[in-house]
Design a protein around this motif. Sequence first.
Motif, PDB file in Angstrom:
ATOM      1  N   CYS A  10       0.830  -1.201   0.000  1.00 51.78           N
ATOM      2  CA  CYS A  10       0.000   0.000   0.000  1.00 51.78           C
ATOM      3  C   CYS A  10       0.874   1.263   0.000  1.00 51.78           C
ATOM      4  O   CYS A  10       0.719   2.107  -0.865  1.00 51.78           O
ATOM      5  CB  CYS A  10      -0.924  -0.025   1.223  1.00 51.78           C
ATOM      6  SG  CYS A  10      -1.837   1.505   1.493  1.00 51.78           S
ATOM      7  N   ARG A  12       0.754   3.865   1.855  1.00 50.26           N
ATOM      8  CA  ARG A  12       0.148   5.062   2.454  1.00 50.26           C
ATOM      9  C   ARG A  12       0.574   5.158   3.927  1.00 50.26           C
ATOM     10  O   ARG A  12       0.795   4.153   4.587  1.00 50.26           O
ATOM     11  CB  ARG A  12      -1.386   4.983   2.358  1.00 50.26           C
ATOM     12  CG  ARG A  12      -1.922   4.951   0.927  1.00 50.26           C
ATOM     13  CD  ARG A  12      -2.354   6.340   0.478  1.00 50.26           C
ATOM     14  NE  ARG A  12      -2.658   6.405  -0.936  1.00 50.26           N
ATOM     15  CZ  ARG A  12      -3.886   6.436  -1.437  1.00 50.26           C
ATOM     16  NH1 ARG A  12      -4.927   6.379  -0.647  1.00 50.26           N
ATOM     17  NH2 ARG A  12      -4.049   6.541  -2.738  1.00 50.26           N
ATOM     18  N   PRO A  19       5.131   3.866   6.348  1.00 53.07           N
ATOM     19  CA  PRO A  19       4.362   3.409   5.186  1.00 53.07           C
ATOM     20  C   PRO A  19       3.636   2.097   5.496  1.00 53.07           C
ATOM     21  O   PRO A  19       4.194   1.206   6.121  1.00 53.07           O
ATOM     22  CB  PRO A  19       5.403   3.183   4.093  1.00 53.07           C
ATOM     23  CG  PRO A  19       6.675   3.765   4.601  1.00 53.07           C
ATOM     24  CD  PRO A  19       6.552   3.933   6.065  1.00 53.07           C
ATOM     25  N   CYS A  20       2.381   1.994   5.049  1.00 54.19           N
ATOM     26  CA  CYS A  20       1.580   0.771   5.230  1.00 54.19           C
ATOM     27  C   CYS A  20       2.218  -0.341   4.405  1.00 54.19           C
ATOM     28  O   CYS A  20       2.568  -0.143   3.238  1.00 54.19           O
ATOM     29  CB  CYS A  20       0.146   1.028   4.788  1.00 54.19           C
ATOM     30  SG  CYS A  20      -0.904  -0.450   4.848  1.00 54.19           S
ATOM     31  N   ALA A  30      -4.612   1.768  -3.136  1.00 52.67           N
ATOM     32  CA  ALA A  30      -4.072   1.435  -1.823  1.00 52.67           C
ATOM     33  C   ALA A  30      -4.864   0.247  -1.271  1.00 52.67           C
ATOM     34  O   ALA A  30      -5.813  -0.220  -1.888  1.00 52.67           O
ATOM     35  CB  ALA A  30      -4.204   2.640  -0.898  1.00 52.67           C
ATOM     36  N   HIS A  34      -6.856   2.128   3.474  1.00 51.62           N
ATOM     37  CA  HIS A  34      -6.370   3.460   3.101  1.00 51.62           C
ATOM     38  C   HIS A  34      -6.966   4.007   1.797  1.00 51.62           C
ATOM     39  O   HIS A  34      -6.579   5.099   1.368  1.00 51.62           O
ATOM     40  CB  HIS A  34      -4.835   3.442   3.002  1.00 51.62           C
ATOM     41  CG  HIS A  34      -4.176   3.248   4.313  1.00 51.62           C
ATOM     42  ND1 HIS A  34      -3.498   2.096   4.632  1.00 51.62           N
ATOM     43  CD2 HIS A  34      -4.107   4.042   5.417  1.00 51.62           C
ATOM     44  CE1 HIS A  34      -3.034   2.189   5.867  1.00 51.62           C
ATOM     45  NE2 HIS A  34      -3.388   3.371   6.376  1.00 51.62           N
ATOM     46  N   THR A  35      -7.896   3.284   1.169  1.00 51.46           N
ATOM     47  CA  THR A  35      -8.506   3.764  -0.068  1.00 51.46           C
ATOM     48  C   THR A  35      -9.628   4.742   0.274  1.00 51.46           C
ATOM     49  O   THR A  35     -10.492   4.451   1.099  1.00 51.46           O
ATOM     50  CB  THR A  35      -9.078   2.594  -0.905  1.00 51.46           C
ATOM     51  OG1 THR A  35      -8.014   1.715  -1.239  1.00 51.46           O
ATOM     52  CG2 THR A  35      -9.725   3.075  -2.185  1.00 51.46           C
TER      53      THR A  35
END
Length: 166
Positions: A10, A12, A19-20, A30, A34-35
Amino acid sequence: MFDEVHHRPCGRPTKSGAPCRAQFSGPGFACKLHTTDHEKALVEAYQQGMETGRTKEREWRQRTEAAKVEHLERQIRTLREELDAKNRRFDVDGDQAVTVDGYGYRWRGPGRLDVGDRVLLPENFVSALRQGSGPFPGTVTELGTTYTGTLSRIISRAPAAPRQPG
């Protein structure tokens, strides 16, 4: 970005700012967490568009294939008609040549036969098995014949088939 199918992280930022690292694949920006709603709408529109495109392509292919088949069938009909016209015999040694129920015969007369005339045919191996011994009736289905072998002679005209009560 939408065409990537492989798994990817992802990336994000999480609550901690790192960061994920959740993996996702397919269309999208993502992982599910996180979308954004806007990105979800874009992905849904993309997927609907792809499905519509696939459906239209299938329909187009079916129409194209049907048109090709129709064209080939027309060509085959034309070639058969040309071959038939080249090979069709209407006269054999002064006798009229006709097709009776798919088989070529010759008729000496009196008079000429027409399509639909009922005739009496000589016994042959197949008719003996199917209908018993002796002559059997048939119907003239075409004038002339494309059969090139020896033709049997029609015995006589047959009485018209009895009409069925309506």
